[in-house]
Design a protein around this motif. Structure first.
Motif, short mmCIF file in Angstrom:
data_model
loop_
_atom_site.label_atom_id
_atom_site.label_comp_id
_atom_site.label_asym_id
_atom_site.label_seq_id
_atom_site.Cartn_x
_atom_site.Cartn_y
_atom_site.Cartn_z
N ARG A 158 0.84 -1.21 0.00
CA ARG A 158 0.00 0.00 0.00
C ARG A 158 0.86 1.25 0.00
N GLN A 159 1.92 1.26 0.81
CA GLN A 159 2.81 2.42 0.86
C GLN A 159 3.52 2.65 -0.47
N LEU A 160 3.75 1.58 -1.23
CA LEU A 160 4.41 1.70 -2.52
C LEU A 160 3.43 2.04 -3.65
N GLY A 161 2.15 2.18 -3.31
CA GLY A 161 1.16 2.58 -4.29
C GLY A 161 0.48 1.45 -5.02
N PHE A 162 0.54 0.23 -4.48
CA PHE A 162 -0.12 -0.91 -5.09
C PHE A 162 -1.43 -1.21 -4.36
N ARG A 163 -2.38 -1.76 -5.07
CA ARG A 163 -3.61 -2.28 -4.46
C ARG A 163 -3.53 -3.79 -4.49
N LEU A 164 -3.84 -4.42 -3.37
CA LEU A 164 -3.87 -5.88 -3.29
C LEU A 164 -5.32 -6.33 -3.29
N ARG A 165 -5.59 -7.34 -4.11
CA ARG A 165 -6.92 -7.94 -4.14
C ARG A 165 -6.77 -9.45 -3.99
N TYR A 166 -7.58 -10.02 -3.12
CA TYR A 166 -7.60 -11.47 -2.95
C TYR A 166 -8.84 -11.99 -3.65
N GLU A 167 -8.63 -12.72 -4.73
CA GLU A 167 -9.74 -13.22 -5.53
C GLU A 167 -9.48 -14.63 -5.99
N LYS A 168 -10.55 -15.27 -6.44
CA LYS A 168 -10.40 -16.61 -7.02
C LYS A 168 -10.13 -16.45 -8.51
N GLY A 169 -9.51 -17.45 -9.07
CA GLY A 169 -9.21 -17.39 -10.49
C GLY A 169 -8.33 -18.55 -10.91
N GLU B 187 0.47 -3.21 -15.64
CA GLU B 187 0.95 -1.87 -15.29
C GLU B 187 -0.06 -1.03 -14.51
N SER B 188 -1.10 -1.64 -13.97
CA SER B 188 -2.12 -0.86 -13.25
C SER B 188 -1.84 -0.76 -11.76
N ARG B 189 -0.74 -1.35 -11.31
CA ARG B 189 -0.35 -1.34 -9.90
C ARG B 189 -1.39 -2.03 -9.01
N VAL B 190 -2.05 -3.04 -9.60
CA VAL B 190 -2.97 -3.88 -8.85
C VAL B 190 -2.39 -5.29 -8.84
N ILE B 191 -2.31 -5.87 -7.67
CA ILE B 191 -1.79 -7.23 -7.54
C ILE B 191 -2.94 -8.11 -7.08
N VAL B 192 -3.18 -9.16 -7.83
CA VAL B 192 -4.26 -10.10 -7.50
C VAL B 192 -3.62 -11.37 -6.94
N VAL B 193 -4.07 -11.75 -5.76
CA VAL B 193 -3.55 -12.93 -5.07
C VAL B 193 -4.68 -13.95 -5.00
N ALA C 261 4.02 -15.79 -2.44
CA ALA C 261 3.60 -15.15 -3.69
C ALA C 261 3.87 -13.65 -3.64
N LEU C 262 3.56 -13.00 -2.53
CA LEU C 262 3.78 -11.56 -2.41
C LEU C 262 5.27 -11.22 -2.39
N VAL C 263 6.07 -12.05 -1.75
CA VAL C 263 7.51 -11.82 -1.73
C VAL C 263 8.09 -11.95 -3.13
N GLU C 264 7.62 -12.94 -3.88
CA GLU C 264 8.08 -13.11 -5.26
C GLU C 264 7.74 -11.90 -6.11
N VAL C 265 6.53 -11.41 -5.97
CA VAL C 265 6.12 -10.22 -6.73
C VAL C 265 6.96 -9.03 -6.32
N LEU C 266 7.14 -8.84 -5.03
CA LEU C 266 7.90 -7.70 -4.53
C LEU C 266 9.35 -7.76 -4.99
N ALA C 267 9.92 -8.94 -5.06
CA ALA C 267 11.30 -9.08 -5.49
C ALA C 267 11.47 -8.70 -6.96
N ASP C 268 10.42 -8.86 -7.76
CA ASP C 268 10.50 -8.57 -9.19
C ASP C 268 10.03 -7.17 -9.57
N VAL C 269 9.39 -6.47 -8.65
CA VAL C 269 8.85 -5.14 -8.96
C VAL C 269 9.98 -4.12 -8.92
N PRO C 270 10.18 -3.37 -10.03
CA PRO C 270 11.17 -2.29 -10.00
C PRO C 270 10.64 -1.13 -9.15
N LEU C 271 11.50 -0.58 -8.35
CA LEU C 271 11.09 0.51 -7.47
C LEU C 271 11.80 1.80 -7.84
#
Length: 93
Positions: free
Chosen positions: A17-28, A39-45, A57-67
């Motif tokens: 959230r502090q980095l400007g991302f929205r997290l959504r927990y959904e099925k899929g 590129e919408s800064r929305v992460i779906v878990v 999963a969140l750590v993997e995404v965070l490790a790959d996100v350029p800051l």
């Protein structure tokens, strides 16, 4: 290594959230635990994952996100240190 606790998940959620991302927990139909929506800064878990898999999963995404430096400037010292420790750590699955 991050402890696999609810507190760690909450810390990761706050950090995103502090980095400007929205997290959504959904099925899929996820092949992985999480994805970034074009590129919408929305992460779906995947909401059906257990606690350990959500954190991984969140750590993997965070490790790959350029800051950028603007995002890093918005973090307090504890969050910046937490982020840098994640960026420097490789996950072992």
């Amino acid at each position: 290594m991050i402890p696999l606790t609810t507190h760690s998940l909450e810390k990761l959620e706050r950090l995103f959230r502090q980095l400007g991302f929205r997290l959504r927990y959904e099925k899929g139909n996820f092949r992985t635990g999480a994805c970034i929506l074009q590129e919408s800064r929305v992460i779906v878990v995947n909401r059906f994952l257990d606690l350990e898999a959500k954190i991984q999963a969140l750590v993997e995404v965070l490790a790959d996100v350029p800051l950028d430096t603007v995002a890093l400037d918005q973090l307090d010292d504890k969050q910046r240190q937490f982020l840098l420790s994640i960026k420097q750590t490789k996950l072992e699955i």
